[in-house]
Write an enzyme that holds these catalytic residues in place. Structure first.
Site, PDB file in Angstrom:
ATOM      1  CE  LYS A 116      30.117 -32.898 -48.500  1.00  9.06           C
ATOM      2  NZ  LYS A 116      29.131 -33.976 -48.688  1.00  9.06           N
ATOM      3  CE  LYS A 158      34.606 -28.449 -55.618  1.00  6.64           C
ATOM      4  NZ  LYS A 158      34.141 -29.739 -56.192  1.00  6.64           N
ATOM      5  CE  LYS A 237      20.988 -32.452 -57.671  1.00  5.79           C
ATOM      6  NZ  LYS A 237      21.079 -33.684 -56.868  1.00  5.79           N
ATOM      7  CG  ASN A 289      24.032 -36.524 -52.161  1.00  7.17           C
ATOM      8  OD1 ASN A 289      24.692 -35.720 -51.499  1.00  7.17           O
ATOM      9  ND2 ASN A 289      23.711 -36.304 -53.407  1.00  7.17           N
ATOM     10  NE  ARG A 291      19.571 -36.109 -49.909  1.00  7.61           N
ATOM     11  CZ  ARG A 291      20.625 -35.429 -50.298  1.00  7.61           C
ATOM     12  NH1 ARG A 291      21.736 -35.449 -49.572  1.00  7.61           N
ATOM     13  NH2 ARG A 291      20.623 -34.723 -51.418  1.00  7.61           N
TER      14      ARG A 291
HETATM   15  C1  MV4 Z   1      33.009 -28.228 -59.002  1.00  9.18           C
HETATM   16  C2  MV4 Z   1      32.641 -27.454 -60.130  1.00  9.18           C
HETATM   17  C3  MV4 Z   1      33.589 -27.269 -61.111  1.00  9.18           C
HETATM   18  N1  MV4 Z   1      34.830 -27.786 -60.969  1.00  9.18           N
HETATM   19  N2  MV4 Z   1      34.249 -28.727 -58.919  1.00  9.18           N
HETATM   20  C4  MV4 Z   1      28.972 -27.545 -56.535  1.00  9.18           C
HETATM   21  C5  MV4 Z   1      28.483 -28.254 -55.326  1.00  9.18           C
HETATM   22  C6  MV4 Z   1      29.378 -29.369 -55.055  1.00  9.18           C
HETATM   23  N3  MV4 Z   1      28.614 -30.571 -55.095  1.00  9.18           N
HETATM   24  C7  MV4 Z   1      30.429 -29.332 -56.094  1.00  9.18           C
HETATM   25  N4  MV4 Z   1      30.110 -28.272 -56.980  1.00  9.18           N
HETATM   26  C8  MV4 Z   1      30.892 -27.981 -58.050  1.00  9.18           C
HETATM   27  N5  MV4 Z   1      32.132 -28.478 -58.009  1.00  9.18           N
HETATM   28  C9  MV4 Z   1      35.127 -28.502 -59.882  1.00  9.18           C
HETATM   29  N6  MV4 Z   1      36.350 -29.005 -59.743  1.00  9.18           N
HETATM   30  C10 MV4 Z   1      31.333 -26.961 -60.189  1.00  9.18           C
HETATM   31  C11 MV4 Z   1      30.455 -27.215 -59.138  1.00  9.18           C
HETATM   32  C12 MV4 Z   1      29.131 -26.671 -59.298  1.00  9.18           C
HETATM   33  C13 MV4 Z   1      28.013 -27.507 -59.445  1.00  9.18           C
HETATM   34  C14 MV4 Z   1      28.115 -28.884 -59.429  1.00  9.18           C
HETATM   35  C15 MV4 Z   1      27.011 -29.696 -59.564  1.00  9.18           C
HETATM   36  C16 MV4 Z   1      25.754 -29.112 -59.741  1.00  9.18           C
HETATM   37  C17 MV4 Z   1      25.625 -27.758 -59.766  1.00  9.18           C
HETATM   38  C18 MV4 Z   1      26.739 -26.924 -59.616  1.00  9.18           C
HETATM   39  C19 MV4 Z   1      26.595 -25.547 -59.649  1.00  9.18           C
HETATM   40  C20 MV4 Z   1      27.685 -24.749 -59.494  1.00  9.18           C
HETATM   41  C21 MV4 Z   1      28.946 -25.294 -59.309  1.00  9.18           C
END
Ligand code: MV4
Length: 445
Positions: A116, A158, A237, A289, A291
């Site tokens: 990432k 993260k 989702k 992603n 895929r």
């Molecule tokens: C974030 C965020 C808020 N702020 N980054 C969740 C999985 C990963 N793909 C990144 N994610 C998030 N990153 C910042 N700077 C909130 C999430 C997040 C989220 C993102 C997309 C779809 C669902 C989610 C559920 C919880 C948190």
């Protein structure tokens, strides 16, 4: 030209791929575990090979067994579907080393996007919008304090090797930053075998908007609009839709152009999805992603494209001849993920599907491997059907969706259909007034 493709997957996506292969005159090889002997993908493929016991590690993730199955049957290519080995860069490389085509991007691009920190650096270099935060992984206390001083609270920590949301931590003003950092590093080490972390500004109420990309790895790259995937629970989702409510076409086209140009510059090959967070009118790259995705269907329905066919043609070395100006979306499409789980407790419930009767009629597509008297084995994902509804506008789409969910018969097991009916009739959903937190906040009431 491929004459035979092995599908390294199961369930609805294996069927989805087999169906397109049949239409293209390509023979198919199914692989299956011992608990999937009577699965629909095995019945529908031209040939099948049992590759191991129910545990995914010993079957659908068993690289030597899958390569052997391809060699024995003379398959010239492997389609990995989604999940399982689809984003395993080692598998992509090993497949090619055996003279078998991998239907997906280059191993190196899969590896790059799997990390990432590297993905974010690459996105930044390619001119995609990113969130302010650490440039790369964070080191000592002084560096972390400097970054937090610049971007301010709240921040999110993260894992560099994470993804899909595991191992993330939000830090607010007044929290003990250093103890949270050390917990996050320990967790990252135990989840992903890599303790590296990165930091960025935390967005409290974003929507999850993703862009569908199709590139030929040579000289053309296209985007097929966006999908709003904000209706989710624990990073799974539940409902996806396109177009996204309330975002101007100009903004989407600008982001799509940026994204597809970036993929062309990278030399990316195949389908891909660039995930963004959207808040206060701005987009920020989070992950890519590499895929085909579960929700590719709603893009297919509104753009009139078979993305699996496009994947196969690109893997065969064909160029994309289409121009972006000829990629046109029409109408609206919504996908509901039907899961074998208790709609109140969310506990998965495998078992015998006694009676199966899917809805039909205008505007409906069902992607499912279910049939009457099918026994759902307990070893795999709880996704049992995707109900995709399309219409010329969102209102008609919701109307058909309500009717279809009421009509769907899956007896003998519990499903989340009651929850889906509840969601699509809430005023916030109807008004498009939702973000990534909405479903979890509104579940029990
Ligand atoms: C974030 C965020 C808020 N702020 N980054 C969740 C999985 C990963 N793909 C990144 N994610 C998030 N990153 C910042 N700077 C909130 C999430 C997040 C989220 C993102 C997309 C779809 C669902 C989610 C559920 C919880 C948190």
């Amino acid at each position: 030209m491929f004459n035979k493709i092995l599908i390294a997957n199961r369930g609805e996506i294996a069927l989805r791929i087999i169906r397109t292969c049949q239409e293209m005159g390509i023979e198919t090889v199914a692989i299956h575990s011992t608990s999937d002997e009577s699965a629909m993908h095995v019945r529908l493929a031209n040939q099948s090979v049992c590759i191991g016991p129910p545990s995914p590690i010993k079957s659908y993730l068993n690289i030597p067994a899958i390569i052997s199955a391809a060699e024995i049957t003379g398959a010239e290519a492997i389609h990995p579907g989604y999940g399982f080995l689809s984003e395993n860069y080692n598998f992509a490389a090993i497949t090619k080393e055996h003279g078998i085509e991998f239907i997906g991007p280059e191993s190196e691009h899969i590896r790059m996007m799997g990390n990432k920190v590297e993905a974010k650096k690459t996105a930044k270099d390619l001119g995609l919008p990113i969130l302010p935060g650490s440039e790369g992984k964070v080191g000592g206390t002084a560096q972390i304090e400097k970054i937090v001083g610049e971007i301010g609270f709240p921040i999110i920590i993260k894992a560099a090797s994470g993804g899909g949301g595991r191992g993330m931590k939000v830090v607010n003003e007044g929290d003990d930053l250093h103890s949270i950092i050390s917990i996050a590093a320990r967790e990252a080490k135990s989840f992903f075998g890599d303790e590296s972390l990165y930091i960025e500004k935390f967005l409290p109420k974003p929507r999850h908007i993703e862009i569908q990309i199709l590139s030929d790895g040579k000289d053309n790259s296209l985007f097929f609009g966006e999908r709003d995937c904000s209706i989710q629970r624990r990073h799974q989702k539940v409902i996806e839709e396109t177009p996204a409510m309330g975002i101007s076409r100009d903004k989407i086209n600008e982001l799509g152009e940026k994204s597809s140009k970036a993929m062309k510059k990278l030399g990316y090959k195949g389908v891909g999805t660039i995930e963004y967070l959207y808040e206060n009118g701005k987009f920020y790259f989070i992950e890519m992603n590499t895929r085909i995705q579960v929700e590719h269907t709603i893009t297919e329905e509104t753009y009139g494209v078979d993305l699996i066919r496009e994947q196969i043609l690109i893997a065969m070395g064909q160029k994309l001849n289409k121009k972006q100006s000829n990629v046109l979306q029409s109408g609206h499409s919504i996908q509901c993920r039907i899961l074998a789980e208790d709609p109140k407790t969310f506990i998965p419930c495998a078992g015998l599907v006694e009676n199966y009767h899917p809805p039909g009629g205008h505007g409906i597509r069902i992607d499912s491997a279910l049939y009457n008297n099918y026994f759902i084995p307990p070893n795999y994902d709880s996704l049992i059907s995707k109900l995709i509804v399309s219409a010329s506008n969102r209102n008609d789409c919701l109307n058909i969706l309500n009717r279809a969910l009421e009509e769907y018969v899956i007896s003998g097991i519990k499903t989340n259909i009651p929850l889906l009916i509840d969601i699509i009739n809430r005023k916030e959903f109807i008004n498009g007034d939702y973000d990534i937190n909405w479903l979890e906040k509104n579940l029990n009431g």
